[in-house]
Write a protein that holds these residues in place. Structure first.
Motif, PDB file in Angstrom:
ATOM      1  N   ALA A 151       0.833  -1.183   0.011  1.00  9.38           N
ATOM      2  CA  ALA A 151       0.013  -0.011   0.063  1.00  9.38           C
ATOM      3  C   ALA A 151       0.898   1.301  -0.174  1.00  9.38           C
ATOM      4  CB  ALA A 151      -0.908  -0.032   1.190  1.00  9.38           C
ATOM      5  N   ILE A 152       1.870   1.060   0.691  1.00 12.47           N
ATOM      6  CA  ILE A 152       2.681   2.467   0.822  1.00 12.47           C
ATOM      7  C   ILE A 152       3.484   2.739  -0.327  1.00 12.47           C
ATOM      8  CG2 ILE A 152       4.876   1.753   1.923  1.00 12.47           C
ATOM      9  CD1 ILE A 152       2.787   3.889   4.092  1.00 12.47           C
ATOM     10  N   THR A 153       3.952   1.717  -1.061  1.00  8.49           N
ATOM     11  CA  THR A 153       4.747   1.706  -2.216  1.00  8.49           C
ATOM     12  C   THR A 153       3.819   2.360  -3.220  1.00  8.49           C
ATOM     13  OG1 THR A 153       5.822  -0.277  -1.441  1.00  8.49           O
ATOM     14  CG2 THR A 153       6.284   0.635  -3.788  1.00  8.49           C
ATOM     15  N   THR A 154       2.414   1.833  -3.320  1.00 12.55           N
ATOM     16  CA  THR A 154       1.826   2.419  -4.232  1.00 12.55           C
ATOM     17  C   THR A 154       1.447   3.707  -4.230  1.00 12.55           C
ATOM     18  OG1 THR A 154       0.456   0.111  -3.855  1.00 12.55           O
ATOM     19  CG2 THR A 154      -0.588   1.749  -5.332  1.00 12.55           C
ATOM     20  N   SER A 155       1.359   4.100  -2.885  1.00 11.70           N
ATOM     21  CA  SER A 155       0.868   5.632  -2.837  1.00 11.70           C
ATOM     22  C   SER A 155       2.371   6.311  -2.922  1.00 11.70           C
ATOM     23  CB  SER A 155       0.341   5.642  -1.237  1.00 11.70           C
ATOM     24  OG  SER A 155       1.292   6.498  -0.398  1.00 11.70           O
ATOM     25  N   LEU A 156       3.502   5.982  -2.620  1.00  7.24           N
ATOM     26  CA  LEU A 156       4.630   6.836  -2.565  1.00  7.24           C
ATOM     27  C   LEU A 156       4.857   7.078  -4.068  1.00  7.24           C
ATOM     28  CD1 LEU A 156       6.937   5.535   0.234  1.00  7.24           C
ATOM     29  CD2 LEU A 156       6.097   7.906   0.040  1.00  7.24           C
ATOM     30  N   LEU A 157       4.807   5.788  -4.983  1.00  6.54           N
ATOM     31  CA  LEU A 157       4.948   5.993  -6.292  1.00  6.54           C
ATOM     32  C   LEU A 157       4.128   7.224  -7.008  1.00  6.54           C
ATOM     33  CD1 LEU A 157       5.102   2.253  -7.704  1.00  6.54           C
ATOM     34  CD2 LEU A 157       6.841   3.894  -7.673  1.00  6.54           C
ATOM     35  N   ARG A 158       3.067   7.561  -6.383  1.00  4.59           N
ATOM     36  CA  ARG A 158       2.131   8.807  -7.015  1.00  4.59           C
ATOM     37  C   ARG A 158       2.666  10.180  -6.143  1.00  4.59           C
ATOM     38  NH1 ARG A 158      -3.493   7.359  -6.036  1.00  4.59           N
ATOM     39  NH2 ARG A 158      -2.792   5.994  -4.469  1.00  4.59           N
ATOM     40  N   ALA A 159       3.442  10.006  -5.160  1.00  4.83           N
ATOM     41  CA  ALA A 159       3.765  11.008  -4.357  1.00  4.83           C
ATOM     42  C   ALA A 159       4.758  12.208  -5.333  1.00  4.83           C
ATOM     43  CB  ALA A 159       4.928  10.787  -3.244  1.00  4.83           C
ATOM     44  N   SER A 160       4.587  13.481  -4.798  1.00  5.26           N
ATOM     45  CA  SER A 160       5.194  14.338  -5.550  1.00  5.26           C
ATOM     46  C   SER A 160       6.733  14.194  -5.214  1.00  5.26           C
ATOM     47  CB  SER A 160       4.701  15.676  -5.308  1.00  5.26           C
ATOM     48  OG  SER A 160       4.193  15.771  -4.035  1.00  5.26           O
ATOM     49  N   ALA A 161       7.451  14.207  -6.335  1.00  6.67           N
ATOM     50  CA  ALA A 161       9.139  14.135  -5.934  1.00  6.67           C
ATOM     51  C   ALA A 161       9.701  15.627  -5.250  1.00  6.67           C
ATOM     52  CB  ALA A 161       9.543  13.681  -7.043  1.00  6.67           C
ATOM     53  N   GLY A 162      10.715  15.475  -4.973  1.00  8.05           N
ATOM     54  CA  GLY A 162      11.445  16.892  -4.583  1.00  8.05           C
ATOM     55  C   GLY A 162      11.169  17.041  -2.958  1.00  8.05           C
ATOM     56  N   PHE A 163      10.631  16.189  -2.200  1.00  8.94           N
ATOM     57  CA  PHE A 163      10.579  16.429  -0.851  1.00  8.94           C
ATOM     58  C   PHE A 163      11.652  15.543  -0.308  1.00  8.94           C
ATOM     59  CE2 PHE A 163       6.358  17.556  -2.239  1.00  8.94           C
ATOM     60  CZ  PHE A 163       6.198  18.943  -1.839  1.00  8.94           C
ATOM     61  N   PRO A 164      12.703  16.070   0.526  1.00 10.05           N
ATOM     62  CA  PRO A 164      13.306  14.879   1.355  1.00 10.05           C
ATOM     63  C   PRO A 164      12.538  14.125   2.082  1.00 10.05           C
ATOM     64  CG  PRO A 164      13.617  17.230   2.208  1.00 10.05           C
ATOM     65  CD  PRO A 164      12.632  17.324   1.024  1.00 10.05           C
ATOM     66  N   THR A 165      11.660  14.631   2.696  1.00 10.72           N
ATOM     67  CA  THR A 165      10.516  13.809   3.561  1.00 10.72           C
ATOM     68  C   THR A 165      10.068  12.480   2.792  1.00 10.72           C
ATOM     69  OG1 THR A 165       9.885  15.536   4.761  1.00 10.72           O
ATOM     70  CG2 THR A 165       8.539  13.635   4.810  1.00 10.72           C
ATOM     71  N   VAL A 166       9.772  12.768   1.554  1.00 15.70           N
ATOM     72  CA  VAL A 166       9.329  11.524   0.677  1.00 15.70           C
ATOM     73  C   VAL A 166      10.529  10.673   0.592  1.00 15.70           C
ATOM     74  CG1 VAL A 166       8.381  10.830  -1.313  1.00 15.70           C
ATOM     75  CG2 VAL A 166       7.533  12.695  -0.277  1.00 15.70           C
ATOM     76  N   GLY A 167      11.559  11.069   0.303  1.00  8.44           N
ATOM     77  CA  GLY A 167      12.632  10.203   0.071  1.00  8.44           C
ATOM     78  C   GLY A 167      13.216   9.374   1.582  1.00  8.44           C
ATOM     79  N   GLY A 168      12.979   9.951   2.511  1.00  3.26           N
ATOM     80  CA  GLY A 168      12.956   9.497   3.817  1.00  3.26           C
ATOM     81  C   GLY A 168      11.772   8.216   4.170  1.00  3.26           C
ATOM     82  N   MET A 169      10.917   8.568   3.634  1.00  4.39           N
ATOM     83  CA  MET A 169       9.653   7.702   3.833  1.00  4.39           C
ATOM     84  C   MET A 169       9.969   6.321   2.934  1.00  4.39           C
ATOM     85  SD  MET A 169       6.370   9.698   3.828  1.00  4.39           S
ATOM     86  CE  MET A 169       5.996  10.838   5.410  1.00  4.39           C
ATOM     87  N   TRP A 170      10.613   6.664   1.669  1.00  2.30           N
ATOM     88  CA  TRP A 170      10.959   5.512   0.565  1.00  2.30           C
ATOM     89  C   TRP A 170      11.850   4.548   1.492  1.00  2.30           C
ATOM     90  CZ3 TRP A 170       9.182   2.924  -3.032  1.00  2.30           C
ATOM     91  CH2 TRP A 170       8.328   3.488  -4.008  1.00  2.30           C
ATOM     92  N   LEU A 171      13.098   5.127   1.792  1.00  5.35           N
ATOM     93  CA  LEU A 171      14.205   4.439   2.305  1.00  5.35           C
ATOM     94  C   LEU A 171      13.564   3.695   3.489  1.00  5.35           C
ATOM     95  CD1 LEU A 171      17.234   6.623   1.220  1.00  5.35           C
ATOM     96  CD2 LEU A 171      16.135   4.340   0.064  1.00  5.35           C
ATOM     97  N   ALA A 172      13.027   4.331   4.379  1.00  2.55           N
ATOM     98  CA  ALA A 172      12.344   3.569   5.689  1.00  2.55           C
ATOM     99  C   ALA A 172      11.693   2.399   5.292  1.00  2.55           C
ATOM    100  CB  ALA A 172      11.554   4.675   6.502  1.00  2.55           C
ATOM    101  N   THR A 173      10.788   2.558   4.157  1.00  2.00           N
ATOM    102  CA  THR A 173      10.131   1.535   3.857  1.00  2.00           C
ATOM    103  C   THR A 173      10.793   0.458   3.447  1.00  2.00           C
ATOM    104  OG1 THR A 173       8.083   3.175   3.206  1.00  2.00           O
ATOM    105  CG2 THR A 173       8.286   0.926   2.038  1.00  2.00           C
ATOM    106  N   VAL A 174      11.966   0.686   2.439  1.00  2.00           N
ATOM    107  CA  VAL A 174      12.719  -0.293   2.010  1.00  2.00           C
ATOM    108  C   VAL A 174      13.401  -1.054   3.244  1.00  2.00           C
ATOM    109  CG1 VAL A 174      14.813  -0.744   0.685  1.00  2.00           C
ATOM    110  CG2 VAL A 174      12.989   1.018   0.169  1.00  2.00           C
ATOM    111  N   SER A 175      13.773  -0.243   4.263  1.00  2.00           N
ATOM    112  CA  SER A 175      14.475  -0.714   5.656  1.00  2.00           C
ATOM    113  C   SER A 175      13.417  -1.672   6.268  1.00  2.00           C
ATOM    114  CB  SER A 175      14.831   0.223   6.570  1.00  2.00           C
ATOM    115  OG  SER A 175      15.783   1.357   5.505  1.00  2.00           O
ATOM    116  N   LEU A 176      12.387  -1.333   6.256  1.00  2.00           N
ATOM    117  CA  LEU A 176      11.454  -1.944   7.063  1.00  2.00           C
ATOM    118  C   LEU A 176      11.270  -3.511   6.166  1.00  2.00           C
ATOM    119  CD1 LEU A 176       9.205  -2.707   9.311  1.00  2.00           C
ATOM    120  CD2 LEU A 176       7.495  -1.771   7.375  1.00  2.00           C
TER     121      LEU A 176
END
Lengths: 426, 145
Positions: free
Chosen positions: A134-159
Motif C-alpha cells: 500500500a505504501i509503495t503504491t502511494s509513494l509512487l504517486r507522491a510528488s517528488a522533490g521533498f526530502p521527507t518522501v525520500g526518507g519515507m521511501w528508504l524507511a519503507t525499504v528498510s522495513l
C-alpha cells in the motif's frame, strides 16, 4: 491541468484509520514493561535472551511500529500528497494481523511452542506485505522533490529488509538451522536505525521547521543526509562479519549523533518561544539519541566483555528514549488535532467546535512528560545498577497506562462532542 | 522586489508567523496581547485577501475553470477564520487556557496550509500565470496599501 497533489481534504483518511493503531499501542508497551518487572534484571543480561527478544518485539512491533504505521497512513496525504488507497480496508488488513503477530512472536520466544512461530510469521508477513504494498503504491504517486518522501521511501525499504531478515531468523529460532551471526546482527540494525531512524529523520526535516518555526535544515543536509544514512546501512551489511564492520556501525552512530546535535541546535533557534510539552518530548528524544549514538560510536572500543551490556543499553535508549519519546510527543499533538479536524470537517459553519485542548490539554501533556522522563531516568539508573530494574520498568508500566488513559479519554471526549454537536444542529 | 508568487507570498507567510508568535508570547506574558493580536489579524486578513481577490481568481482564469486545490485553500481559510473568532473571544476574556488550546490548533492548521501552498499551489501558480505574474504581484501589493 491536473490538480496538484496534497490538496484535497477528502484525502484525509477517516479517524478510525490512525486511531485503531494508536489506541491499542500502549497495551503492548505495558505488557513489555510488566514482563520485565516479573522477570527481573537477568532477562536483559543479553539481548539474545528469550525474554529480551520477547520484550523488544512487543515494544518495537506492538508500540513503535503500530504508532508509526498509523501516523504514516495519516500523514502521507498531507506531507507527500499521496493518500493510501482504500484506507479503511488497508488499515484493517494491516492492523489486525500486526497486533496479533506482535503478541504471537513474543509468545514464541517465551514458550517455544512451534505453532506460535508459524502463526507469527503468517500474521506479521501478511500485515507487513499489505502495508509495504500500500505504501509503495502511494509513494509512487507522491510528488517528488521533498526530502521527507525520500526518507519515507528508504524507511519503507528498510522495513522490508528488517522483515526479510526476521523471516530468515525464524527457522533458526525454530531450531531447523543453526543461527547465522550476521543475520542476527543485521535484523535489529535495519529495524531500528533503518525503519525507525530513517523515517524519523525524513519526517523531522519537514515537521521541525514547520511546527516549531525553526530555521530550515541546511540544503545539503536535506539532500544528502538520508541517502548517506542508507548507504552506511548498506555498506555495513555488505561488510558483515568482516573486521571493518564494527567501524561502519561507529560511523552510523556518528551520523545519528550529528542529526541529534543539528536538530537540537535548530530548536534552540526557534522563533516560536511558547513552550509546549511536545518540545520537552523532542529534547528527551534527542538527548537519548545522542547518548545512544555515542555508545554506538564507541562500541568497537569497549572490549568484548562489555558489548552485551552496551547492546542492551543501545536498544533501550533507542526504543524507549528516542522512538518512545517521539511517539508520545507526536500522539499528544496528533490525537487532539485529528479530533478537532474531523469534528470541524463535519460541523463547519454550524457553530464552534471544541479545540484541541478540550481533548488532550497541555497540562495533561506536561504530566505525561514528567512521568515519562522519570521512567527514562530510572531506566538509565537500572542500566548501571541492576537493583533499580524492577522500579524502572514499573515506572515504564505507569507511563504506558498514563498514555493509554489519555488516548481513551480523548476518544471518549470526541464521541461526546460528536453527539452534542449533532444534537445541537438538528 | 519579488518576481515570483512563491517568493512573495512565502515571505508574507513568514511575516504572519512572526506576528503570530508575538501574539502567543504576549498572551503568555499577559501584556500587550490585544495589540499583538490586532497586528497579526491585519496581516493575515490582508494575506487571505491577496489570495482570494487576486491570486485565486487569476489562477482559475489561467487554468480555464474551477481548480480544486483552490477550493481546499478557501476551505482552510474558513477553518482559520472560525478559529480567529474563537481566539478573539479568548483574548477578550483573558482566558489563557482557552487561548492555548485554540492557538495549538491554529498553529497546526496554519502551518500545514502554508506548506501546501508553498510546496504546491504557489509553484503551480507561477507556472500557470506566466507573463501575467507581474500584474498579479502588483494587484496583491495594491491590496495591502
Amino acid at each position: 491541468m491536473t490538480p496538484g497533489p496534497g490538496l484535497s481534504l477528502t484525502q484525509a483518511p477517516p479517524l478510525s484509520v490512525p486511531f485503531r493503531f494508536y489506541l491499542g499501542a500502549p497495551l503492548f508497551a505495558l505488557l513489555a514493561a510488566l514482563l520485565l518487572v516479573v522477570q527481573g534484571p537477568d532477562a536483559l543480561a543479553s539481548r539474545w535472551m528469550p525474554e529480551a527478544l520477547a520484550v523488544t518485539h512487543l515494544f518495537a512491533l506492538g508500540f513503535v511500529t503500530q504508532v508509526m504505521v498509523g501516523s504514516l497512513m495519516q500523514m502521507l496525504p498531507v506531507v507527500a500528497g499521496a493518500p493510501v488507497p482504500r484506507p479503511q480496508l488497508v488499515a484493517a488488513l494491516v492492523h489486525v494481523p500486526l497486533a496479533l503477530g506482535a503478541l504471537l512472536l513474543p509468545t514464541f520466544f517465551l514458550t517455544h511452542w512451534p505453532w506460535t512461530l508459524y502463526a507469527a510469521i503468517g500474521t506479521l508477513g501478511f500485515s507487513l506485505a499489505v502495508f509495504l504494498f500500500a505504501i509503495t503504491t502511494s509513494l509512487l504517486r507522491a510528488s517528488a522533490g521533498f526530502p521527507t518522501v525520500g526518507g519515507m521511501w528508504l524507511a519503507t525499504v528498510s522495513l522490508g529488509f528488517a522483515a526479510g531478515l526476521g523471516l530468515l531468523l525464524a527457522p533458526m529460532h525454530a531450531g531447523l538451522v543453526s543461527v547465522v551471526v550476521g543475520v542476527r546482527h543485521l535484523h535489529p540494525v535495519w529495524g531500528l536505525a533503518g525503519w525507525v531512524g530513517l523515517l524519523v529523520v525524513g519526517v523531522s526535516f519537514q515537521v521541525v521547521p514547520m511546527f516549531q518555526l525553526t530555521p530550515p535544515y541546511p540544503r545539503v543536509v536535506l539532500r544528502f543526509f538520508v541517502p548517506v544514512l542508507f548507504a552506511t546501512l548498506i555498506v555495513g551489511s555488505l561488510l558483515d562479519t568482516s573486521p571493518m564492520e564494527p567501524y561502519v556501525w561507529s560511523l552510523l552512530g556518528g551520523e545519528f549523533f550529528a542529526f541529534a546535535a543539528l536538530t537540537t541546535y535548530l530548536q534552540q533557534r526557534r522563533r516560536r518561544k511558547t513552550r509546549d510539552p511536545s518540545l520537552g518530548f523532542w529534547r528527551t528524544a534527542l538527548l537519548s539519541l545522542a547518548v545512544c549514538s555515542l555508545l554506538g560510536v564507541f562500541r568497537p572500543f569497549v572490549g568484548l566483555g562489555n558489548t552485551a551490556r552496551v547492546d542492551t543499553a543501545l536498544v533501550i535508549l533507542f526504543l524507549m528514549g528516542f522512538a518512545g519519546s517521539l511517539n508520545l510527543g507526536m500522539l499528544l499533538k496528533i490525537v487532539p488535532f485529528l479530533c478537532w479536524f474531523h469534528l470541524q470537517a463535519t460541523f463547519l459553519g454550524r457553530g464552534p467546535v471544541p479545540h484541541m485542548g478540550m481533548f488532550l490539554g497541555d497540562r495533561a501533556g506536561r504530566r505525561l512528560l514528567r512521568v515519562h522522563q522519570t521512567a527514562l531516568f530510572l531506566l538509565a539508573v537500572s542500566l548501571l545498577w541492576a537493583p533499580a530494574h524492577r522500579l524502572a520498568w514499573s515506572a515504564v508500566a505507569v507511563d504506558a497506562v498514563w498514555l493509554g488513559t489519555l488516548l481513551v479519554l480523548a476518544t471518549l471526549r470526541y464521541r461526546r462532542a460528536v453527539r452534542a454537536l449533532a444534537a445541537a444542529s438538528t | 522586489m519579488h518576481h515570483t508568487i512563491t517568493s512573495f507570498l512565502t515571505e508574507d507567510h513568514s511575516r504572519c508567523d512572526d506576528l503570530w508568535t508575538r501574539t502567543e508570547d504576549a498572551v503568555q506574558a499577559q501584556r500587550g496581547a490585544r495589540d499583538a493580536w490586532n497586528a497579526f489579524r491585519t496581516a493575515i486578513d490582508r494575506h487571505f485577501r491577496m489570495e482570494e481577490e487576486a491570486l485565486f481568481p487569476a489562477l482559475e482564469r489561467a487554468v480555464g475553470g474551477r481548480f480544486p486545490p483552490v477550493g481546499v485553500m478557501l476551505m482552510e481559510h474558513r477553518q482559520m477564520r472560525e478559529l480567529f473568532t474563537q481566539l478573539d473571544a479568548a483574548i477578550a476574556a483573558g482566558d489563557v487556557d482557552e487561548f492555548s488550546g485554540l492557538s495549538q490548533t491554529l498553529l497546526i492548521v496554519m502551518e500545514q496550509h502554508n506548506l501546501k501552498e508553498q510546496n504546491i499551489l504557489y509553484p503551480t501558480a507561477d507556472r500557470a500565470l506566466g507573463a501575467t505574474t507581474a500584474t498579479i504581484l502588483e494587484q496583491m501589493t495594491a491590496l495591502g496599501s
